[in-house]
Scaffold this motif. Structure first.
Motif, PDB file in Angstrom:
ATOM      1  N   THR A   1      49.187  91.952  89.119  1.00  0.00           N
ATOM      2  CA  THR A   1      50.488  91.297  89.058  1.00  0.00           C
ATOM      3  C   THR A   1      50.881  91.099  87.606  1.00  0.00           C
TER       4      THR A   1
ATOM      5  N   THR B   1      52.341  88.922  84.472  1.00  0.00           N
ATOM      6  CA  THR B   1      52.295  87.532  84.039  1.00  0.00           C
ATOM      7  C   THR B   1      52.717  87.465  82.573  1.00  0.00           C
TER       8      THR B   1
ATOM      9  N   TYR C   1      49.186  91.921  82.421  1.00  0.00           N
ATOM     10  CA  TYR C   1      48.822  92.185  83.807  1.00  0.00           C
ATOM     11  C   TYR C   1      47.615  91.333  84.182  1.00  0.00           C
ATOM     12  N   ARG C   2      47.724  90.655  85.320  1.00  0.00           N
ATOM     13  CA  ARG C   2      46.608  89.877  85.845  1.00  0.00           C
ATOM     14  C   ARG C   2      45.811  90.766  86.806  1.00  0.00           C
TER      15      ARG C   2
ATOM     16  N   THR D   1      42.702  91.030  89.529  1.00  0.00           N
ATOM     17  CA  THR D   1      41.864  90.240  90.423  1.00  0.00           C
ATOM     18  C   THR D   1      40.856  91.144  91.129  1.00  0.00           C
TER      19      THR D   1
ATOM     20  N   LYS E   1      42.545  88.230  78.092  1.00  0.00           N
ATOM     21  CA  LYS E   1      42.193  86.832  78.370  1.00  0.00           C
ATOM     22  C   LYS E   1      41.413  86.794  79.671  1.00  0.00           C
TER      23      LYS E   1
ATOM     24  N   LYS F   1      39.041  84.663  82.565  1.00  0.00           N
ATOM     25  CA  LYS F   1      38.869  83.321  83.107  1.00  0.00           C
ATOM     26  C   LYS F   1      37.629  82.677  82.512  1.00  0.00           C
TER      27      LYS F   1
ATOM     28  N   TRP G   1      43.322  83.953  74.918  1.00  0.00           N
ATOM     29  CA  TRP G   1      43.633  85.321  74.525  1.00  0.00           C
ATOM     30  C   TRP G   1      42.770  85.709  73.329  1.00  0.00           C
TER      31      TRP G   1
ATOM     32  N   VAL H   1      39.194  86.307  87.389  1.00  0.00           N
ATOM     33  CA  VAL H   1      40.335  87.142  87.040  1.00  0.00           C
ATOM     34  C   VAL H   1      40.373  87.283  85.527  1.00  0.00           C
TER      35      VAL H   1
ATOM     36  N   GLU I   1      43.303  88.841  82.307  1.00  0.00           N
ATOM     37  CA  GLU I   1      44.628  89.354  82.007  1.00  0.00           C
ATOM     38  C   GLU I   1      44.539  90.252  80.781  1.00  0.00           C
TER      39      GLU I   1
END
Length: 252
Positions: free
Chosen positions: A42, A44, A61-62, A64, A93, A95, A151, A202, A204
């Motif tokens: 997704t 972001t 973009y995220r 998962t 970035k 989690k 980030w 997750v 990004e």
């Protein structure tokens, strides 16, 4: 025109021209079809929520656990072998507390040849056609935490028997890479993005920084790119040259 906008645009053009003079960079996100937002991907907000050079926030973009992103390695190098010396550039970035591979390259037999692991004390996995180095000798970057929920700008350069990681344009750490004198990476396998993601993990990645570039010069250009990334909402500022870490390669 705004002077900051002009500077950022000029730097982008210089970087693009410089990359193309020496090598055509492999855009990993394009090869893996990120722009079409496949399952598990997704859009972001990216590194900058605003820039003086643009009215819109950066796009990221995220990724998962539902993401199943792979492509033939031949799409990166359709008419040439995989380069012996290369650089990987990304803005990412992860989690906090996560542990997963950002990028993995497998050979035709399904053996992982290259892997960039996100996490605390990240590992650079590399295995050439002779099986070198063994898992116990994979370069481990102690003292670096790429899974702190922030980030990070990351450049990884492989040159001869060394691999260098430049973190956030300021910290530099080099490790020995015990590979063959003329290593071969099989291009008849696949490249995979985001392997070994656990249920709640997750990460990004910035939409325009996930490149694999032939040669090590790309990491030397990383400072130029950092000027762009540091221009969020204000004047572009150079962070200065990367500083080598002290001691056993750890970063404080």
């Amino acid at each position: 025109a705004d002077s900051c906008s002009s500077l950022v645009l000029a730097l982008k053009l210089v970087l693009a021209m410089y990359l193309r003079m020496y090598s055509e960079p492999a855009d990993l996100l394009k090869v893996l079809d990120f722009h079409n937002l496949p399952d598990g991907i997704t859009k972001t907000t990216g590194f900058c929520t605003s820039r003086r050079s643009s009215k819109e926030a950066d796009v990221a973009y995220r990724v998962t656990k539902d993401a199943q992103l792979s492509a033939p390695t031949k799409q990166l190098y359709p008419a040439s072998p995989f380069p012996e010396d290369f650089s990987i550039l990304t803005t990412v970035k992860a989690k906090k507390g996560g542990q997963s591979f950002l990028i993995s390259i497998y050979n035709e037999q399904g053996i992982q040849q290259i892997g960039v692991e996100l996490g605390r004390s990240p590992v650079f996995l590399y295995e050439d056609h002779t099986g070198k180095p063994g898992p116990e000798d994979y370069p481990l970057f102690r003292g670096i935490n790429l899974a702190d929920g922030k980030w990070h700008r990351v450049a990884i350069s492989v040159q001869k028997k060394n691999v260098t990681l430049i973190l956030d344009c300021k910290k530099k750490i080099t490790k020995f890479l015990d590979r063959s004198d003329h290593p071969i990476i099989d291009v008849n396998g696949i490249i995979v993005f985001g392997t070994r993601i656990l249920d709640e993990e997750v990460f990004e990645v910035s939409h325009d920084t996930a490149h694999l570039v032939d040669g090590v010069f790309a990491a030397q250009l990383w400072n130029l790119y950092c000027i762009l990334l540091l221009s969020c909402g204000g004047r572009a500022v150079s962070p200065g040259p990367p500083q080598p870490s002290k001691g056993m390669g750890s970063i404080s």
